[in-house]
Design a protein around this motif. Structure first.
Motif, PDB file in Angstrom:
ATOM      1  N   VAL A 123      31.510   8.493  -4.715  1.00 48.01           N
ATOM      2  CA  VAL A 123      32.686   9.235  -5.175  1.00 48.01           C
ATOM      3  C   VAL A 123      32.274  10.570  -5.763  1.00 48.01           C
ATOM      4  O   VAL A 123      32.883  11.610  -5.493  1.00 48.01           O
ATOM      5  CB  VAL A 123      33.479   8.400  -6.214  1.00 48.01           C
ATOM      6  CG1 VAL A 123      34.553   9.251  -6.864  1.00 48.01           C
ATOM      7  CG2 VAL A 123      34.097   7.185  -5.538  1.00 48.01           C
ATOM      8  N   SER A 154      31.360  13.128  -2.986  1.00 48.55           N
ATOM      9  CA  SER A 154      32.282  13.310  -1.850  1.00 48.55           C
ATOM     10  C   SER A 154      33.402  14.301  -2.132  1.00 48.55           C
ATOM     11  O   SER A 154      34.319  14.427  -1.332  1.00 48.55           O
ATOM     12  CB  SER A 154      32.899  11.960  -1.469  1.00 48.55           C
ATOM     13  OG  SER A 154      33.740  11.480  -2.521  1.00 48.55           O
ATOM     14  N   THR A 169      35.475  14.029  -4.621  1.00 47.27           N
ATOM     15  CA  THR A 169      36.606  13.235  -5.101  1.00 47.27           C
ATOM     16  C   THR A 169      36.419  12.922  -6.579  1.00 47.27           C
ATOM     17  O   THR A 169      35.322  12.589  -7.025  1.00 47.27           O
ATOM     18  CB  THR A 169      36.727  11.915  -4.316  1.00 47.27           C
ATOM     19  OG1 THR A 169      37.006  12.211  -2.948  1.00 47.27           O
ATOM     20  CG2 THR A 169      37.847  11.045  -4.873  1.00 47.27           C
ATOM     21  N   TRP A 219      35.894  14.803 -11.163  1.00 49.93           N
ATOM     22  CA  TRP A 219      37.215  15.447 -11.113  1.00 49.93           C
ATOM     23  C   TRP A 219      37.137  16.848 -11.680  1.00 49.93           C
ATOM     24  O   TRP A 219      37.632  17.811 -11.083  1.00 49.93           O
ATOM     25  CB  TRP A 219      38.222  14.615 -11.889  1.00 49.93           C
ATOM     26  CG  TRP A 219      39.648  15.020 -11.668  1.00 49.93           C
ATOM     27  CD1 TRP A 219      40.514  14.462 -10.776  1.00 49.93           C
ATOM     28  CD2 TRP A 219      40.361  16.076 -12.323  1.00 49.93           C
ATOM     29  NE1 TRP A 219      41.737  15.103 -10.831  1.00 49.93           N
ATOM     30  CE2 TRP A 219      41.666  16.108 -11.779  1.00 49.93           C
ATOM     31  CE3 TRP A 219      40.032  17.004 -13.302  1.00 49.93           C
ATOM     32  CZ2 TRP A 219      42.635  17.018 -12.177  1.00 49.93           C
ATOM     33  CZ3 TRP A 219      40.989  17.927 -13.705  1.00 49.93           C
ATOM     34  CH2 TRP A 219      42.277  17.922 -13.150  1.00 49.93           C
ATOM     35  N   ILE A 234      35.360  19.404  -9.401  1.00 52.81           N
ATOM     36  CA  ILE A 234      36.156  19.977  -8.302  1.00 52.81           C
ATOM     37  C   ILE A 234      36.748  21.319  -8.712  1.00 52.81           C
ATOM     38  O   ILE A 234      36.794  22.269  -7.922  1.00 52.81           O
ATOM     39  CB  ILE A 234      37.295  19.004  -7.908  1.00 52.81           C
ATOM     40  CG1 ILE A 234      36.734  17.765  -7.227  1.00 52.81           C
ATOM     41  CG2 ILE A 234      38.293  19.702  -6.974  1.00 52.81           C
ATOM     42  CD1 ILE A 234      37.786  16.700  -6.951  1.00 52.81           C
ATOM     43  N   VAL A 244      44.252  20.100  -3.011  1.00 52.02           N
ATOM     44  CA  VAL A 244      43.739  18.755  -3.261  1.00 52.02           C
ATOM     45  C   VAL A 244      44.722  17.723  -2.704  1.00 52.02           C
ATOM     46  O   VAL A 244      45.910  18.001  -2.537  1.00 52.02           O
ATOM     47  CB  VAL A 244      43.526  18.484  -4.766  1.00 52.02           C
ATOM     48  CG1 VAL A 244      42.500  19.451  -5.346  1.00 52.02           C
ATOM     49  CG2 VAL A 244      44.848  18.558  -5.531  1.00 52.02           C
ATOM     50  N   THR A 252      43.001   8.964  -7.492  1.00 53.12           N
ATOM     51  CA  THR A 252      41.904   9.857  -7.119  1.00 53.12           C
ATOM     52  C   THR A 252      42.455  11.223  -6.722  1.00 53.12           C
ATOM     53  O   THR A 252      43.615  11.352  -6.328  1.00 53.12           O
ATOM     54  CB  THR A 252      41.101   9.304  -5.925  1.00 53.12           C
ATOM     55  OG1 THR A 252      41.978   9.183  -4.786  1.00 53.12           O
ATOM     56  CG2 THR A 252      40.496   7.952  -6.249  1.00 53.12           C
ATOM     57  N   THR A 253      41.599  12.218  -6.836  1.00 56.44           N
ATOM     58  CA  THR A 253      41.923  13.572  -6.382  1.00 56.44           C
ATOM     59  C   THR A 253      40.773  14.054  -5.506  1.00 56.44           C
ATOM     60  O   THR A 253      39.611  14.004  -5.927  1.00 56.44           O
ATOM     61  CB  THR A 253      42.102  14.527  -7.583  1.00 56.44           C
ATOM     62  OG1 THR A 253      43.199  14.072  -8.385  1.00 56.44           O
ATOM     63  CG2 THR A 253      42.388  15.945  -7.109  1.00 56.44           C
ATOM     64  N   THR A 254      41.089  14.508  -4.298  1.00 60.24           N
ATOM     65  CA  THR A 254      40.071  14.929  -3.342  1.00 60.24           C
ATOM     66  C   THR A 254      40.279  16.381  -2.961  1.00 60.24           C
ATOM     67  O   THR A 254      41.406  16.811  -2.678  1.00 60.24           O
ATOM     68  CB  THR A 254      40.122  14.063  -2.063  1.00 60.24           C
ATOM     69  OG1 THR A 254      39.975  12.689  -2.421  1.00 60.24           O
ATOM     70  CG2 THR A 254      39.016  14.450  -1.090  1.00 60.24           C
ATOM     71  N   ASP A 255      39.201  17.132  -2.942  1.00 59.30           N
ATOM     72  CA  ASP A 255      39.248  18.539  -2.542  1.00 59.30           C
ATOM     73  C   ASP A 255      39.431  18.628  -1.028  1.00 59.30           C
ATOM     74  O   ASP A 255      38.582  18.184  -0.258  1.00 59.30           O
ATOM     75  CB  ASP A 255      37.943  19.227  -2.953  1.00 59.30           C
ATOM     76  CG  ASP A 255      37.929  20.718  -2.615  1.00 59.30           C
ATOM     77  OD1 ASP A 255      38.909  21.217  -2.031  1.00 59.30           O
ATOM     78  OD2 ASP A 255      36.923  21.379  -2.938  1.00 59.30           O
TER      79      ASP A 255
END
Length: 246
Positions: A19, A22, A24, A42, A45, A103, A124-127
């Motif tokens: 995580v 990645s 995220t 987080w 990011i 995101v 979760t927060t993903t770029d």
């Protein structure tokens, strides 16, 4: 590498590492108090070197791009009201340097009180900035290609209309396939009906008086052999109803 707790079925350390690397981040929200915990990944990011001690939902909303805020709030409320199984939204977040990143935020309520009100939510927060940029570039290229195709189609229609008015026909000779095709205007000039098929060499010869047919064929054979085009010349044309015309 030793797995956490030396248990072969415990992937906690690997999951955390995956995580972290990645793009995220993980968040844990107390819906009642509005406090949110964020993982180190987080904050990374958004370009923060250190994790703030505490964060609140209002600070979280303040980082959302103004154009996306209403959508984010409504999507969150829909999930709280059980209209969606999970919270999922693409939006922009302001980074430490003032720029914005796209995101993908996903989460769900994991605890409710006895009245069904949300108490705790995790997610979760993903770029996805790179993916969004590529998608926007692809959409722009498709739009430009569609615009060019529409312009070409319009010019083709205008050219066809001009040819009809000026009684100008056109033809194409596919040297590789050995096929000749006439435009509808060319068939009209010949006094015949348009045919949606290649013209045979014999049909081509029949459209000209013998002397002119020989000149046309010599010119075509020269082009087939790779010679430079000879200067254009006038030839006579055999019209089905009017005989030989120029």
């Amino acid at each position: 590498m030793t797995l956490a707790g030396n248990r072969p079925d415990d992937f906690t350390d690997i999951v955390n590492l995956a995580v972290e690397e990645s793009g995220t981040g993980i968040w844990d929200r107390d819906v009642v108090t509005g406090e949110i915990r964020y993982s180190r990944g987080w904050w990374r990011i958004l370009g923060y070197a250190e994790m703030p001690a505490r964060s609140h939902i209002e600070a979280a909303y303040a980082r959302v791009h103004p154009d996306d805020l209403d959508y984010v709030r409504q999507t969150m409320q829909d999930h709280f009201d059980r209209r969606t199984a999970r919270y999922e939204v693409e939006h922009r977040l302001r980074c430490a340097d003032g720029s914005y990143k796209w995101v993908l935020s996903r989460g769900m309520v994991v605890e409710r009180d006895i009245a069904g009100r949300p108490v705790r939510m995790v997610g979760t927060t993903t770029d996805i900035t790179t993916l969004r940029t590529l998608a926007e570039e692809l959409a722009r290229e498709k739009a430009e290609a569609r615009f060019r195709a529409e312009q070409l189609a319009e010019r083709t229609r205008e050219q066809a209309a001009a040819h009809r008015l000026a009684q100008i026909g056109s033809w194409q000779w596919d040297l590789a396939a050995g096929e000749i095709r006439f435009s509808p205007e060319t068939w009209q000039l010949a006094g015949g009906e348009a045919r949606n098929r290649p013209v045979t060499l014999d049909e081509l010869r029949a459209l000209f008086p013998p002397a002119d047919a020989a000149a046309v064929c010599r010119r075509a054979e020269g082009r087939t052999a790779g010679e430079r085009a000879a200067p254009a010349r006038h030839v006579r044309w055999t019209h089905a109803g009017r005989g030989v015309v120029r």
